[in-house]
Design a protein around this motif. Structure first.
Motif, PDB file in Angstrom:
ATOM      1  N   LEU A  77       0.813  -1.224   0.000  1.00  0.00           N
ATOM      2  CA  LEU A  77       0.000   0.000   0.000  1.00  0.00           C
ATOM      3  C   LEU A  77       0.841   1.267   0.000  1.00  0.00           C
ATOM      4  CD1 LEU A  77      -2.905  -0.825   2.485  1.00  0.00           C
ATOM      5  CD2 LEU A  77      -2.941  -0.867  -0.009  1.00  0.00           C
ATOM      6  N   VAL A  78       1.984   1.246   0.650  1.00  0.00           N
ATOM      7  CA  VAL A  78       2.759   2.474   0.796  1.00  0.00           C
ATOM      8  C   VAL A  78       3.900   2.615  -0.210  1.00  0.00           C
ATOM      9  CG1 VAL A  78       2.173   2.782   3.221  1.00  0.00           C
ATOM     10  CG2 VAL A  78       4.220   1.507   2.616  1.00  0.00           C
ATOM     11  N   VAL A  79       4.239   1.550  -0.930  1.00  0.00           N
ATOM     12  CA  VAL A  79       5.296   1.634  -1.940  1.00  0.00           C
ATOM     13  C   VAL A  79       4.740   2.403  -3.142  1.00  0.00           C
ATOM     14  CG1 VAL A  79       6.658   0.267  -3.569  1.00  0.00           C
ATOM     15  CG2 VAL A  79       6.443  -0.467  -1.208  1.00  0.00           C
ATOM     16  N   PRO A  80       5.492   3.374  -3.663  1.00  0.00           N
ATOM     17  CA  PRO A  80       4.996   4.130  -4.815  1.00  0.00           C
ATOM     18  C   PRO A  80       4.896   3.257  -6.070  1.00  0.00           C
ATOM     19  CG  PRO A  80       7.051   5.079  -3.956  1.00  0.00           C
ATOM     20  CD  PRO A  80       6.769   3.853  -3.175  1.00  0.00           C
ATOM     21  N   GLY A  81       3.941   3.604  -6.914  1.00  0.00           N
ATOM     22  CA  GLY A  81       3.750   2.855  -8.155  1.00  0.00           C
ATOM     23  C   GLY A  81       3.036   1.545  -7.905  1.00  0.00           C
ATOM     24  N   LEU A  82       3.247   0.594  -8.780  1.00  0.00           N
ATOM     25  CA  LEU A  82       2.683  -0.756  -8.686  1.00  0.00           C
ATOM     26  C   LEU A  82       1.165  -0.768  -8.498  1.00  0.00           C
ATOM     27  CD1 LEU A  82       5.416  -2.185  -6.290  1.00  0.00           C
ATOM     28  CD2 LEU A  82       5.357  -2.385  -8.777  1.00  0.00           C
ATOM     29  N   PRO A  83       0.400  -0.173  -9.420  1.00  0.00           N
ATOM     30  CA  PRO A  83      -1.048  -0.076  -9.224  1.00  0.00           C
ATOM     31  C   PRO A  83      -1.758  -1.425  -9.130  1.00  0.00           C
ATOM     32  CG  PRO A  83      -0.452   0.627 -11.444  1.00  0.00           C
ATOM     33  CD  PRO A  83       0.824   0.441 -10.680  1.00  0.00           C
ATOM     34  N   ARG A  84      -1.321  -2.411  -9.896  1.00  0.00           N
ATOM     35  CA  ARG A  84      -1.993  -3.720  -9.827  1.00  0.00           C
ATOM     36  C   ARG A  84      -1.775  -4.382  -8.473  1.00  0.00           C
ATOM     37  NH1 ARG A  84      -4.448  -6.155 -13.712  1.00  0.00           N
ATOM     38  NH2 ARG A  84      -3.272  -5.029 -15.294  1.00  0.00           N
ATOM     39  N   LEU A  85      -0.573  -4.262  -7.940  1.00  0.00           N
ATOM     40  CA  LEU A  85      -0.280  -4.823  -6.626  1.00  0.00           C
ATOM     41  C   LEU A  85      -1.105  -4.129  -5.538  1.00  0.00           C
ATOM     42  CD1 LEU A  85       1.420  -6.904  -5.117  1.00  0.00           C
ATOM     43  CD2 LEU A  85       3.193  -5.149  -4.880  1.00  0.00           C
ATOM     44  N   LYS A  86      -1.270  -2.816  -5.657  1.00  0.00           N
ATOM     45  CA  LYS A  86      -2.096  -2.078  -4.693  1.00  0.00           C
ATOM     46  C   LYS A  86      -3.554  -2.542  -4.756  1.00  0.00           C
ATOM     47  CE  LYS A  86       0.582   2.192  -4.624  1.00  0.00           C
ATOM     48  NZ  LYS A  86       1.245   1.986  -3.365  1.00  0.00           N
ATOM     49  N   GLU A  87      -4.060  -2.771  -5.977  1.00  0.00           N
ATOM     50  CA  GLU A  87      -5.433  -3.264  -6.123  1.00  0.00           C
ATOM     51  C   GLU A  87      -5.604  -4.608  -5.421  1.00  0.00           C
ATOM     52  OE1 GLU A  87      -8.296  -2.111  -7.725  1.00  0.00           O
ATOM     53  OE2 GLU A  87      -7.300  -0.175  -7.999  1.00  0.00           O
ATOM     54  N   TRP A  88      -4.626  -5.501  -5.594  1.00  0.00           N
ATOM     55  CA  TRP A  88      -4.684  -6.808  -4.944  1.00  0.00           C
ATOM     56  C   TRP A  88      -4.593  -6.661  -3.424  1.00  0.00           C
ATOM     57  CZ3 TRP A  88      -5.582 -11.747  -6.567  1.00  0.00           C
ATOM     58  CH2 TRP A  88      -5.708 -11.929  -7.941  1.00  0.00           C
ATOM     59  N   ALA A  89      -3.760  -5.755  -2.963  1.00  0.00           N
ATOM     60  CA  ALA A  89      -3.633  -5.546  -1.518  1.00  0.00           C
ATOM     61  C   ALA A  89      -4.942  -5.022  -0.935  1.00  0.00           C
ATOM     62  CB  ALA A  89      -2.489  -4.574  -1.225  1.00  0.00           C
ATOM     63  N   HIS A  90      -5.556  -4.062  -1.609  1.00  0.00           N
ATOM     64  CA  HIS A  90      -6.846  -3.539  -1.129  1.00  0.00           C
ATOM     65  C   HIS A  90      -7.909  -4.631  -1.120  1.00  0.00           C
ATOM     66  CE1 HIS A  90      -6.106   0.690  -0.500  1.00  0.00           C
ATOM     67  NE2 HIS A  90      -5.494   0.792  -1.663  1.00  0.00           N
ATOM     68  N   ALA A  91      -7.952  -5.435  -2.175  1.00  0.00           N
ATOM     69  CA  ALA A  91      -8.931  -6.521  -2.231  1.00  0.00           C
ATOM     70  C   ALA A  91      -8.681  -7.527  -1.114  1.00  0.00           C
ATOM     71  CB  ALA A  91      -8.881  -7.211  -3.596  1.00  0.00           C
ATOM     72  N   LYS A 137      -3.567   8.423 -11.277  1.00  0.00           N
ATOM     73  CA  LYS A 137      -2.463   7.766 -11.985  1.00  0.00           C
ATOM     74  C   LYS A 137      -2.097   6.432 -11.349  1.00  0.00           C
ATOM     75  CE  LYS A 137       1.187  10.083  -9.447  1.00  0.00           C
ATOM     76  NZ  LYS A 137       2.341  10.926  -9.475  1.00  0.00           N
ATOM     77  N   SER A 138      -2.486   6.203 -10.092  1.00  0.00           N
ATOM     78  CA  SER A 138      -2.191   4.954  -9.406  1.00  0.00           C
ATOM     79  C   SER A 138      -3.284   3.916  -9.600  1.00  0.00           C
ATOM     80  CB  SER A 138      -2.021   5.208  -7.908  1.00  0.00           C
ATOM     81  OG  SER A 138      -0.930   6.041  -7.670  1.00  0.00           O
ATOM     82  N   ARG A 139      -4.377   4.315 -10.226  1.00  0.00           N
ATOM     83  CA  ARG A 139      -5.511   3.411 -10.416  1.00  0.00           C
ATOM     84  C   ARG A 139      -5.421   2.680 -11.730  1.00  0.00           C
ATOM     85  NH1 ARG A 139     -10.961   5.857  -8.379  1.00  0.00           N
ATOM     86  NH2 ARG A 139     -10.737   5.140  -6.278  1.00  0.00           N
TER      87      ARG A 139
END
Length: 141
Positions: A77-91, A137-139
């Motif tokens: 969640l806190v690492v910049p970039g990596l939008p797909r990884l953030k989506e998986w983390a939120h899910a 831009k992160s989405r």
């Protein structure tokens, strides 16, 4: 005059409001800190985690699995970039927290004042807020 207005409109359209950015990072850091501390508590089997897990009927090794995934999800969640990884983390955080709340509800283990049921749902709501406030831009589109 029209060139000046169009340049100003273009500049404003490309920037995210400062308040939204502050809100996003505040909510995301709060969520990441809570998830990290919870994951570390499960990995070290601290603070009544063993009693909670056994009361719900889960084996103790589940704490290790969930603790590792929580820490990795908070980092994502806190690492910049990596939008797909953030989506998986939120899910993952959403499914984990709603699953925890339902596990406590099905086991009739609401805790004092419904704490065991309300706290995971509050984390899920915080997770939804963090996801909704993400910079465009992160989405993923």
């Amino acid at each position: 005059m029209s060139k000046l207005i169009s340049a100003e409109t273009t500049m404003k359209g490309n920037t995210q409001p400062r308040g939204r950015k502050v809100a996003y990072w505040s909510v995301t850091i709060l969520l990441a800190a809570a998830i990290t501390l919870s994951g570390i508590g499960q990995l070290m089997q601290l603070g009544g985690n063993v009693e909670l897990v056994t009361k719900l009927g889960y084996p103790l090794y589940v704490m290790t699995i969930l603790g590792i995934w929580k820490v990795l999800g908070a980092i994502a969640l806190v690492v910049p970039g990596l939008p797909r990884l953030k989506e998986w983390a939120h899910a993952g955080i959403f499914f984990l927290m709603t699953g925890v709340a339902l596990s406590h509800a099905f086991a009739n283990d609401y805790g004092d004042y419904g704490f065991n049921f309300i706290l995971p749902l509050a984390y899920a709501a915080l997770n939804i807020c963090s996801w909704a406030l993400q910079p465009s831009k992160s989405r993923l589109s």
